[in-house]
Design a protein around this motif. Structure first.
Motif, PDB file in Angstrom:
ATOM      1  N   THR A 279     -21.175 -15.795   0.543  1.00 45.11           N
ATOM      2  CA  THR A 279     -19.920 -16.132  -0.130  1.00 45.11           C
ATOM      3  C   THR A 279     -18.857 -16.535   0.887  1.00 45.11           C
ATOM      4  O   THR A 279     -18.998 -16.268   2.091  1.00 45.11           O
ATOM      5  CB  THR A 279     -19.371 -14.928  -0.928  1.00 45.11           C
ATOM      6  OG1 THR A 279     -18.992 -13.905   0.005  1.00 45.11           O
ATOM      7  CG2 THR A 279     -20.414 -14.396  -1.888  1.00 45.11           C
ATOM      8  N   GLY A 280     -17.794 -17.143   0.375  1.00 42.52           N
ATOM      9  CA  GLY A 280     -16.705 -17.569   1.241  1.00 42.52           C
ATOM     10  C   GLY A 280     -16.053 -16.400   1.957  1.00 42.52           C
ATOM     11  O   GLY A 280     -15.809 -16.455   3.165  1.00 42.52           O
ATOM     12  N   ALA A 281     -15.767 -15.341   1.216  1.00 40.72           N
ATOM     13  CA  ALA A 281     -15.102 -14.186   1.821  1.00 40.72           C
ATOM     14  C   ALA A 281     -15.954 -13.600   2.945  1.00 40.72           C
ATOM     15  O   ALA A 281     -15.431 -13.229   4.003  1.00 40.72           O
ATOM     16  CB  ALA A 281     -14.824 -13.124   0.757  1.00 40.72           C
TER      17      ALA A 281
ATOM     18  N   VAL B 154     -15.521 -15.736   5.964  1.00 41.01           N
ATOM     19  CA  VAL B 154     -14.234 -15.482   6.614  1.00 41.01           C
ATOM     20  C   VAL B 154     -14.319 -14.196   7.434  1.00 41.01           C
ATOM     21  O   VAL B 154     -13.907 -14.145   8.605  1.00 41.01           O
ATOM     22  CB  VAL B 154     -13.091 -15.409   5.579  1.00 41.01           C
ATOM     23  CG1 VAL B 154     -11.793 -14.957   6.231  1.00 41.01           C
ATOM     24  CG2 VAL B 154     -12.892 -16.762   4.893  1.00 41.01           C
TER      25      VAL B 154
ATOM     26  N   PHE C   8      -4.992 -18.039   1.176  1.00 43.12           N
ATOM     27  CA  PHE C   8      -6.053 -17.435   0.367  1.00 43.12           C
ATOM     28  C   PHE C   8      -7.362 -17.556   1.132  1.00 43.12           C
ATOM     29  O   PHE C   8      -7.833 -18.655   1.399  1.00 43.12           O
ATOM     30  CB  PHE C   8      -6.201 -18.091  -1.013  1.00 43.12           C
ATOM     31  CG  PHE C   8      -7.296 -17.412  -1.810  1.00 43.12           C
ATOM     32  CD1 PHE C   8      -7.033 -16.253  -2.528  1.00 43.12           C
ATOM     33  CD2 PHE C   8      -8.596 -17.894  -1.789  1.00 43.12           C
ATOM     34  CE1 PHE C   8      -8.047 -15.587  -3.219  1.00 43.12           C
ATOM     35  CE2 PHE C   8      -9.616 -17.234  -2.474  1.00 43.12           C
ATOM     36  CZ  PHE C   8      -9.342 -16.087  -3.181  1.00 43.12           C
ATOM     37  N   HIS C   9      -7.954 -16.414   1.491  1.00 45.07           N
ATOM     38  CA  HIS C   9      -9.212 -16.435   2.228  1.00 45.07           C
ATOM     39  C   HIS C   9     -10.278 -15.572   1.569  1.00 45.07           C
ATOM     40  O   HIS C   9     -11.340 -15.368   2.151  1.00 45.07           O
ATOM     41  CB  HIS C   9      -8.990 -15.980   3.669  1.00 45.07           C
ATOM     42  CG  HIS C   9      -8.069 -16.854   4.458  1.00 45.07           C
ATOM     43  ND1 HIS C   9      -8.430 -18.125   4.882  1.00 45.07           N
ATOM     44  CD2 HIS C   9      -6.787 -16.675   4.886  1.00 45.07           C
ATOM     45  CE1 HIS C   9      -7.413 -18.662   5.554  1.00 45.07           C
ATOM     46  NE2 HIS C   9      -6.411 -17.809   5.558  1.00 45.07           N
ATOM     47  N   GLY C  10      -9.998 -15.038   0.359  1.00 38.96           N
ATOM     48  CA  GLY C  10     -11.001 -14.221  -0.315  1.00 38.96           C
ATOM     49  C   GLY C  10     -10.443 -12.861  -0.707  1.00 38.96           C
ATOM     50  O   GLY C  10      -9.224 -12.666  -0.705  1.00 38.96           O
TER      51      GLY C  10
ATOM     52  N   GLU D 289      -5.948 -22.623   6.512  1.00 38.81           N
ATOM     53  CA  GLU D 289      -6.522 -23.575   5.554  1.00 38.81           C
ATOM     54  C   GLU D 289      -5.878 -24.940   5.848  1.00 38.81           C
ATOM     55  O   GLU D 289      -4.649 -25.037   5.837  1.00 38.81           O
ATOM     56  CB  GLU D 289      -6.182 -23.175   4.119  1.00 38.81           C
ATOM     57  CG  GLU D 289      -6.719 -21.832   3.673  1.00 38.81           C
ATOM     58  CD  GLU D 289      -5.902 -21.282   2.493  1.00 38.81           C
ATOM     59  OE1 GLU D 289      -6.192 -21.656   1.347  1.00 38.81           O
ATOM     60  OE2 GLU D 289      -4.969 -20.496   2.740  1.00 38.81           O
TER      61      GLU D 289
ATOM     62  N   ASP E  42     -10.519 -22.527   7.750  1.00 33.92           N
ATOM     63  CA  ASP E  42     -11.168 -22.109   6.504  1.00 33.92           C
ATOM     64  C   ASP E  42     -11.231 -23.331   5.590  1.00 33.92           C
ATOM     65  O   ASP E  42     -10.256 -23.685   4.929  1.00 33.92           O
ATOM     66  CB  ASP E  42     -10.384 -20.976   5.842  1.00 33.92           C
ATOM     67  CG  ASP E  42     -11.039 -20.525   4.527  1.00 33.92           C
ATOM     68  OD1 ASP E  42     -11.948 -21.224   4.037  1.00 33.92           O
ATOM     69  OD2 ASP E  42     -10.621 -19.474   3.990  1.00 33.92           O
TER      70      ASP E  42
ATOM     71  N   VAL F 175     -13.453 -23.591   3.100  1.00 24.60           N
ATOM     72  CA  VAL F 175     -14.282 -23.194   1.962  1.00 24.60           C
ATOM     73  C   VAL F 175     -13.942 -24.046   0.729  1.00 24.60           C
ATOM     74  O   VAL F 175     -14.825 -24.467  -0.010  1.00 24.60           O
ATOM     75  CB  VAL F 175     -14.113 -21.683   1.653  1.00 24.60           C
ATOM     76  CG1 VAL F 175     -14.803 -21.305   0.351  1.00 24.60           C
ATOM     77  CG2 VAL F 175     -14.670 -20.843   2.807  1.00 24.60           C
ATOM     78  N   GLN F 176     -12.651 -24.333   0.557  1.00 21.22           N
ATOM     79  CA  GLN F 176     -12.233 -25.137  -0.594  1.00 21.22           C
ATOM     80  C   GLN F 176     -12.023 -26.613  -0.252  1.00 21.22           C
ATOM     81  O   GLN F 176     -12.336 -27.496  -1.051  1.00 21.22           O
ATOM     82  CB  GLN F 176     -10.938 -24.566  -1.192  1.00 21.22           C
ATOM     83  CG  GLN F 176     -10.496 -25.254  -2.460  1.00 21.22           C
ATOM     84  CD  GLN F 176      -9.525 -24.428  -3.311  1.00 21.22           C
ATOM     85  OE1 GLN F 176      -8.833 -24.962  -4.141  1.00 21.22           O
ATOM     86  NE2 GLN F 176      -9.470 -23.131  -3.123  1.00 21.22           N
TER      87      GLN F 176
ATOM     88  N   LYS G 203     -18.548 -22.493  -0.969  1.00 20.39           N
ATOM     89  CA  LYS G 203     -18.432 -23.259  -2.211  1.00 20.39           C
ATOM     90  C   LYS G 203     -19.385 -24.462  -2.283  1.00 20.39           C
ATOM     91  O   LYS G 203     -20.573 -24.280  -2.527  1.00 20.39           O
ATOM     92  CB  LYS G 203     -16.967 -23.641  -2.438  1.00 20.39           C
ATOM     93  CG  LYS G 203     -16.111 -22.386  -2.715  1.00 20.39           C
ATOM     94  CD  LYS G 203     -14.763 -22.654  -3.302  1.00 20.39           C
ATOM     95  CE  LYS G 203     -14.096 -21.353  -3.763  1.00 20.39           C
ATOM     96  NZ  LYS G 203     -12.906 -20.975  -3.038  1.00 20.39           N
TER      97      LYS G 203
HETATM   98  C1  PLP Z   1     -12.712 -19.572  -2.546  1.00 26.80           C
HETATM   99  C2  PLP Z   1     -12.190 -19.413  -1.182  1.00 26.80           C
HETATM  100  C3  PLP Z   1     -12.603 -18.354  -0.357  1.00 26.80           C
HETATM  101  C4  PLP Z   1     -13.486 -17.229  -0.841  1.00 26.80           C
HETATM  102  O1  PLP Z   1     -14.724 -17.655  -1.283  1.00 26.80           O
HETATM  103  P1  PLP Z   1     -15.596 -16.698  -2.238  1.00 26.80           P
HETATM  104  O2  PLP Z   1     -16.925 -17.386  -2.297  1.00 26.80           O
HETATM  105  O3  PLP Z   1     -14.908 -16.638  -3.547  1.00 26.80           O
HETATM  106  O4  PLP Z   1     -15.667 -15.380  -1.568  1.00 26.80           O
HETATM  107  C5  PLP Z   1     -12.141 -18.321   0.946  1.00 26.80           C
HETATM  108  N1  PLP Z   1     -11.301 -19.257   1.410  1.00 26.80           N
HETATM  109  C6  PLP Z   1     -10.862 -20.283   0.647  1.00 26.80           C
HETATM  110  C7  PLP Z   1      -9.942 -21.297   1.231  1.00 26.80           C
HETATM  111  C8  PLP Z   1     -11.279 -20.391  -0.680  1.00 26.80           C
HETATM  112  O5  PLP Z   1     -10.824 -21.382  -1.450  1.00 26.80           O
END
Ligand code: PLP
Length: 426
Positions: free
Chosen positions: A110-112, A115, A146-148, A200, A233, A235-236, A274
């Protein structure tokens, strides 16, 4: 309820309400099928998906190439754990490191988790390579981040709802204003114990805040000059969402990693999640070069499922799709159309004050107070009109459709959005 009975939307919502923890507040829409840019609810109503599972489904729902790769691998070998080698992980590791231009990858789910992994690598690097005294390392983060959702990550959130009553918090983080290069300079020069800067490239959850043109290049230069790790980060924002493969790629929309374009920033640590799986499977990754990644030795970090063969097969297929279908170029082109059409409407609108974003990660700001229900009510109406989107914070609505959208579909969606907004004009 018998499994043979067909569930209505009301049934499904009632079940989640009764048996599921109330940690989300979904729009009242119950989906049971997806294909490309579309999803269908249990009553058979068709919607454009304008959230893409928070940008996990960039390649579109149930992309046949990704699903085939997943099925084939699921029928062969799903999990060995990292106690043994498997024949997919190494192939994937070579693939993804070459795709993004790094020496090594650490696979997670997962993203969290990714991180968390990056923070651990950064701290360990700080003690073993930079020579920061034990337990003194500080990592700089940004307001509105926002990092999780883990205990450490929410420790440096400033979303009170995400933080309150989850303490005690993890120490070792310094928060500065986003898109403020002087604040970063001040924080870095204030201490010898700065290990990293976690950022981010565009703040998605906060409401799609795009920083100034030169913010990331200047931040990276500051980090480099002070031996501080620049941790992106993505992730998004990553995987073609913002019109380039990564948001740190600046204005380059080439299909592969390349450092020649102006505005390109090479992170010391890159965090992905993601859409790295096209939304088919939880896959995340941390990428770095050897001098950083090699601080991690056996037993110091891991995950039972991280780097499993299904994840490896799915991620390779999903990244192939990004290249083969020119998703970065498409996101860039459609994003320009989206923002220019919305901007034209906003000139005459009282209900929307602003459209912003990059590629197909965009948001509009609703002309009402942050605690008003207007954005939520607009999203309910958009759903009725066949388009799914969700407010981020208060009065901001994020628009992030799958990147496989055609121009014709996008123009159809713009019409739905504008017509819906018109019904809310003051
Ligand atoms: C969604 C997100 C996360 C966390 O990802 P999860 O898979 O929900 O744990 C971390 N950082 C950013 C920038 C995100 O958008």
């Amino acid at each position: 309820m018998s499994v043979l009975e067909k569930l209505t939307s009301a049934d499904a919502i009632a079940l989640e309400d009764q048996y599921g923890a109330h940690n989300y507040h979904p729009l009242p829409v119950v989906l049971n099928r997806g294909e490309g840019v579309y999803v269908w609810d249990v009553e058979g109503k068709k919607y454009y998906d304008f959230l893409s599972a928070y940008s996990a489904v960039n390649q579109g729902h149930c992309h046949p190439k990704i699903v085939s790769a997943m099925i084939a691998q699921a029928q062969t070998l799903t999990l060995t754990s990292r106690a043994f080698y498997n024949d997919k992980l190494g192939v994937y590791e070579e693939y993804i490191t070459k795709y993004f231009g790094f020496d090594k990858v650490l696979p997670m789910n997962t993203g969290a988790e990714a991180v968390e992994t990056a923070l651990k690598i950064c701290r360990k690097w700080a003690y073993e390579k930079k020579g920061i005294p034990e337990n003194e390392a500080q990592i700089i983060v940004c307001e509105g981040n926002f990092h999780g959702r883990t205990t450490t990550i929410i420790s440096f959130s400033n979303d009170e709802n995400a933080r309150k009553n989850f303490g005690p918090y993890t120490a070792g983080f310094i928060k500065i204003a986003y898109d403020d290069i002087e604040a970063l300079e001040k924080a870095i020069s204030a201490s010898k114990n700065i290990a990293g800067f976690l950022v981010e490239p565009i703040q998605g959850e906060a409401g799609v805040y795009v920083p100034s043109e030169d913010y990331l290049t200047k931040a990276k230069a500051l980090c480099e000059a002070n031996n501080v790790l620049f941790i992106a980060d993505e992730v998004q924002t990553g995987i073609a969402r913002t019109g380039s493969l990564l948001a740190v790629c600046g204005n380059c929309s080439c299909e592969n990693h390349c450092e020649k374009q102006s505005g390109y920033v090479t992170p010391d640590i890159l965090i992905l999640g993601k859409a790295i799986s096209g939304g088919a499977y939880p896959v995340s990754a941390v990428l770095a070069n050897d001098p950083i990644m090699n601080v991690i030795k056996p037993g110091q970090h891991g995950s039972t499922f991280g780097g499993n063969p299904v994840a490896a097969a799915v991620a390779m297929a999903a990244l192939d799709v990004v290249t083969d279908e020119h998703l970065a170029q498409n996101a860039r082109k459609l994003g320009q159309i989206f923002r220019s059409e919305l901007a034209k409407y906003i000139e005459t609108s009282n209900i929307v004050t602003l459209v912003r974003g990059k590629g197909l990660l965009n948001a509009i700001v609703i002309n009402d107070t942050e605690d008003s229900e207007t954005a939520w009510n607009i999203c309910v109406k958009l759903a009725e009109n066949g388009l799914l989107a969700k407010p981020t914070h208060g009065n901001i609505i994020r628009f992030a459709p799958p990147l496989v959208m055609t121009e014709e579909q996008l123009r159809d969606c713009i019409a739905i959005i504008i017509n819906t907004l018109k019904a809310f004009e003051l």
